[in-house]
Design a protein around this motif. Structure first.
Motif, PDB file in Angstrom:
ATOM      1  N   GLY A 142       0.793  -1.222   0.000  1.00 42.47           N
ATOM      2  CA  GLY A 142       0.000   0.000   0.000  1.00 42.47           C
ATOM      3  C   GLY A 142       0.823   1.268   0.000  1.00 42.47           C
ATOM      4  N   TYR A 143       2.078   1.194  -0.472  1.00 43.85           N
ATOM      5  CA  TYR A 143       2.954   2.369  -0.559  1.00 43.85           C
ATOM      6  C   TYR A 143       3.117   3.054   0.798  1.00 43.85           C
ATOM      7  N   VAL A 144       3.121   2.282   1.872  1.00 47.29           N
ATOM      8  CA  VAL A 144       3.227   2.763   3.256  1.00 47.29           C
ATOM      9  C   VAL A 144       2.307   3.958   3.520  1.00 47.29           C
ATOM     10  N   LEU A 145       1.134   3.919   2.892  1.00 45.85           N
ATOM     11  CA  LEU A 145       0.122   4.938   3.113  1.00 45.85           C
ATOM     12  C   LEU A 145      -0.858   4.449   4.157  1.00 45.85           C
ATOM     13  N   SER A 146      -1.316   5.319   5.011  1.00 49.20           N
ATOM     14  CA  SER A 146      -2.317   4.979   6.011  1.00 49.20           C
ATOM     15  C   SER A 146      -3.111   6.230   6.337  1.00 49.20           C
ATOM     16  N   GLY A 147      -4.196   6.055   7.072  1.00 51.44           N
ATOM     17  CA  GLY A 147      -5.052   7.188   7.422  1.00 51.44           C
ATOM     18  C   GLY A 147      -6.348   7.170   6.649  1.00 51.44           C
ATOM     19  N   ALA A 148      -7.071   6.042   6.737  1.00 55.59           N
ATOM     20  CA  ALA A 148      -8.305   5.888   5.969  1.00 55.59           C
ATOM     21  C   ALA A 148      -9.365   6.897   6.361  1.00 55.59           C
ATOM     22  N   LEU A 149      -9.313   7.392   7.594  1.00 59.29           N
ATOM     23  CA  LEU A 149     -10.322   8.337   8.066  1.00 59.29           C
ATOM     24  C   LEU A 149      -9.724   9.699   8.398  1.00 59.29           C
ATOM     25  N   ASP A 150      -8.528   9.980   7.895  1.00 57.66           N
ATOM     26  CA  ASP A 150      -7.941  11.301   8.111  1.00 57.66           C
ATOM     27  C   ASP A 150      -8.694  12.358   7.302  1.00 57.66           C
ATOM     28  N   ALA A 151      -8.483  13.612   7.672  1.00 56.79           N
ATOM     29  CA  ALA A 151      -9.135  14.711   6.957  1.00 56.79           C
ATOM     30  C   ALA A 151      -8.733  14.689   5.482  1.00 56.79           C
ATOM     31  N   MET A 152      -9.695  14.988   4.623  1.00 52.42           N
ATOM     32  CA  MET A 152      -9.458  14.951   3.182  1.00 52.42           C
ATOM     33  C   MET A 152      -8.621  16.150   2.734  1.00 52.42           C
ATOM     34  N   VAL A 153      -7.748  15.919   1.765  1.00 49.11           N
ATOM     35  CA  VAL A 153      -6.913  16.977   1.202  1.00 49.11           C
ATOM     36  C   VAL A 153      -7.662  17.619   0.044  1.00 49.11           C
ATOM     37  N   ASP A 154      -7.925  18.914   0.160  1.00 47.04           N
ATOM     38  CA  ASP A 154      -8.660  19.632  -0.887  1.00 47.04           C
ATOM     39  C   ASP A 154      -7.756  20.701  -1.482  1.00 47.04           C
ATOM     40  N   ASN A 155      -7.114  20.365  -2.602  1.00 49.39           N
ATOM     41  CA  ASN A 155      -6.303  21.322  -3.357  1.00 49.39           C
ATOM     42  C   ASN A 155      -6.932  21.559  -4.718  1.00 49.39           C
ATOM     43  N   SER A 156      -8.274  21.611  -4.738  1.00 52.32           N
ATOM     44  CA  SER A 156      -8.982  21.758  -6.005  1.00 52.32           C
ATOM     45  C   SER A 156      -8.826  23.146  -6.607  1.00 52.32           C
ATOM     46  N   GLY A 157      -8.334  24.122  -5.826  1.00 44.29           N
ATOM     47  CA  GLY A 157      -8.103  25.458  -6.359  1.00 44.29           C
ATOM     48  C   GLY A 157      -9.352  26.315  -6.326  1.00 44.29           C
ATOM     49  N   ASP A 158      -9.391  27.333  -7.205  1.00 46.56           N
ATOM     50  CA  ASP A 158     -10.543  28.231  -7.306  1.00 46.56           C
ATOM     51  C   ASP A 158     -10.519  28.860  -8.689  1.00 46.56           C
ATOM     52  N   ASP A 159     -11.408  29.830  -8.906  1.00 43.61           N
ATOM     53  CA  ASP A 159     -11.471  30.473 -10.221  1.00 43.61           C
ATOM     54  C   ASP A 159     -10.843  31.857 -10.192  1.00 43.61           C
ATOM     55  N   ALA A 160      -9.874  32.078  -9.282  1.00 44.16           N
ATOM     56  CA  ALA A 160      -9.262  33.405  -9.150  1.00 44.16           C
ATOM     57  C   ALA A 160      -8.552  33.836 -10.434  1.00 44.16           C
ATOM     58  N   LEU A 161      -8.033  32.878 -11.197  1.00 41.29           N
ATOM     59  CA  LEU A 161      -7.321  33.251 -12.424  1.00 41.29           C
ATOM     60  C   LEU A 161      -8.247  33.924 -13.425  1.00 41.29           C
ATOM     61  N   ARG A 162      -9.510  33.561 -13.393  1.00 39.37           N
ATOM     62  CA  ARG A 162     -10.442  34.213 -14.328  1.00 39.37           C
ATOM     63  C   ARG A 162     -10.617  35.691 -13.970  1.00 39.37           C
ATOM     64  N   GLY A 163     -10.772  35.960 -12.680  1.00 37.71           N
ATOM     65  CA  GLY A 163     -10.885  37.357 -12.269  1.00 37.71           C
ATOM     66  C   GLY A 163      -9.632  38.143 -12.591  1.00 37.71           C
ATOM     67  N   LEU A 164      -8.470  37.507 -12.402  1.00 40.45           N
ATOM     68  CA  LEU A 164      -7.218  38.174 -12.730  1.00 40.45           C
ATOM     69  C   LEU A 164      -7.123  38.459 -14.225  1.00 40.45           C
ATOM     70  N   THR A 165      -7.626  37.536 -15.032  1.00 44.42           N
ATOM     71  CA  THR A 165      -7.543  37.683 -16.484  1.00 44.42           C
ATOM     72  C   THR A 165      -8.275  38.923 -16.967  1.00 44.42           C
TER      73      THR A 165
END
Length: 532
Positions: A505-528
């Motif tokens: 399992g690639y020494v991965l663990s933490g089935a119930l750890d907090a989810m990682v959310d790096n989905s970003g945002d739409d700030a680049l559109r406003g900057l554009t």
């Protein structure tokens, strides 16, 4: 006759025929080891996922590993309100209770007498008499909330990727001039459009596409975390179940030994010391059984919580603990693991995202064009009119220098984070390699030397006592040694299986750890479109 009663009868018969000291013969007691299945583990590593992850991986499918290829298929288990009634007389659980099972209503009566051959009267879901590792993996991937949560984050990232690449809407309007001067008023209808230069929208999509890929790798890594935690806890619970069976078998021997010690004392062939020592051993075995049952109950609760079904009542586990494994070259394992780990690939994708963002920020000072076209009628001349207007901001004060500097700093941070993850993987693997190698050595030593010697020692002690060459205490010591070595053997098997699961399992663990959310945002559109 039930298997438990049959086993108990055989132990009594062996104890009665072997000698009058109440010791079961090694052959009768060692049959417990003979029933232990051999391992079918594969020593190869997990196949590395493709570098370019498609959006189809957001399906929640189970990760396949070398140790258990093909298990935990991608199948969502829909919860069902049907209820099963479970009876656990042997463990002292309540005789009835309501349990929510994923599928059909069943009536279950489960004796925990046999770890490898569950009772045929037990039924789970679609006629299963016990639950396997694959069953729990399927449950976990279908019910663990982090899977659906990370699927949602990938959908967010995909939405942002679409949004940042959309062109500006045109503006349509009306303009009237000199309306107070009768006969000279002018009326026009215009349309205006912002024209994006330097391919900014495409660069926006590239940045956000890397964020989407990183989230897909995070989803893949979470599947491995869940599978690893399920496997580790399954082997913990399976070992606890094996320990309960072993202790119960030995408990019968200890009870018979105490009974015969008392008979020999009454017949003036033994002493009160023999009786006291037999009682001490019986009490220790009773305590060990109680502790083993408590440990199994705790392991079960943790297992079903990881599987997303915390209210499921215990059911017999069916699986194998390894008898042997192949040694691994940990340098090669570390190199392969770092290169193919979804956790590390997510970090590399974030580096690509940072580079794409630098490229995007560097073209921001190039001004967009605001174009306007108007057409109308001039009443003063009674003729038509067409106006064209083009404008652009001049990047004199704001050349986006702050965002460019921040983007370069983010690239440095992303590179260092990837290095941190690489070192973390190697550090976790080093700890797992210690457990793997030590448990592998222990399993091999117990199988080849310690268990056979303990069995021979028990046989010699019985023979010597029958011949009057040793005391009953020595027989008790030999019996306890044989019992303890079997328990240690099970513990070593469990540790080896868990270490193998962590490697796969690639020494991965933490089935119930907090989810990682790096989905970003739409700030680049406003900057554009701001340009300011």
């Amino acid at each position: 006759m039930s298997r438990r009663r049959f086993l108990f009868t055989n132990l009594l018969l062996a104890a009665s025929t072997a000698s009058m000291v109440g010791c079961a013969s090694p052959g009768a007691f060692s049959s417990l080891l003979d029933s232990s299945p051999t391992s079918s583990f594969d020593v190869s590593l997990i196949d590395a996922p493709e570098s370019a992850v498609s959006e189809s991986t957001v399906s929640g499918a189970a990760p396949s590993t070398a140790a258990d290829s093909g298990t935990a298929a991608a199948a969502e288990t829909e919860p069902n309100s049907d209820v099963a009634q479970v009876v656990f007389d042997d463990f002292g659980y309540a005789s009835d209770g309501n349990v929510t099972y994923p599928e059909t209503m069943v009536q279950v009566a489960i004796p925990f007498d046999n770890a490898t051959e569950p009772s045929t009267s037990a039924t789970y879901a679609t006629g299963q008499s016990a639950m396997t590792l694959a069953d729990f993996e399927a449950l976990a991937l279908g019910n663990n909330p982090t899977i659906q949560g990370l699927v949602a984050t990938t959908q967010k990232a995909a939405g942002f990727r679409t949004q940042v690449g959309l062109r500006a809407n045109p503006t349509v309007g009306y303009q009237g001039m000199q309306l107070a001067d009768d006969g000279t008023d002018q009326h026009t209808v215009y349309i205006s459009q912002t024209l994006i230069t330097a391919d900014k929208l495409e660069l926006n999509r590239r940045v956000q596409n890397e964020a989407l890929r990183a989230q897909l790798f995070q989803l893949e890594a979470q599947k491995y975390r869940i599978a690893t935690d399920i496997r580790v806890k399954f082997y913990d619970a399976l070992a606890a179940q094996r320990r309960i069976k072993l202790i119960r078998d030995f408990q019968s021997v200890a009870d018979k030994g105490l009974e015969l010690a008392e008979l020999r004392k009454e017949a003036l062939e033994g002493s009160q010391l023999d009786v006291v020592q037999a009682k001490v051993q019986k009490n220790e075995i009773d305590l060990s059984l109680q502790q083993a049952e408590i440990r199994y109950a705790a392991a079960w609760r943790e297992l079903v919580a990881l599987a997303g079904t915390p209210h499921m009542q215990p059911i017999s586990l069916q699986g194998e603990l390894p008898q042997t494994e192949s040694s691994l070259d940990w340098s090669d394992v570390a190199t392969t693991m770092v290169a193919s780990s979804p956790e590390y690939q997510a970090a590399q994708t974030r580096i690509s995202q940072a580079r794409a963002n630098i490229q995007r920020q560097c073209v921001q000072p190039i001004p967009n064009l605001d174009f306007q076209l108007a057409a109308g009628h001039d009443n003063a001349t009674d003729s038509g009119m067409i106006n064209v207007q083009v404008g652009a901001p001049i990047p004199v004060f704001n050349r986006n220098q702050g965002n460019i500097a921040a983007a370069r700093a983010e690239l440095v941070r992303a590179c260092q984070d990837a290095l941190r993850i690489e070192n973390a993987i190697k550090a976790r693997l080093a700890a797992v390699s210690r457990d793997y190698d030590s448990s592998l050595a222990a399993v091999s030593k117990y199988s080849n030397d310690i268990l056979p010697n303990a069995a021979d020692g028990l046989k010699l002690a019985e023979t010597a006592y029958k011949a009057g060459e040793t005391s009953f205490v020595q027989v008790l010591v030999a019996r306890r040694t044989y019992y303890d070595t079997n328990l240690q053997f099970i513990a070593s098997q469990a540790q080896l299986a868990q270490a193998r699961a962590r490697v796969d399992g690639y020494v991965l663990s933490g089935a119930l750890d907090a989810m990682v959310d790096n989905s970003g945002d739409d700030a680049l559109r406003g900057l554009t479109f701001s340009q300011q």
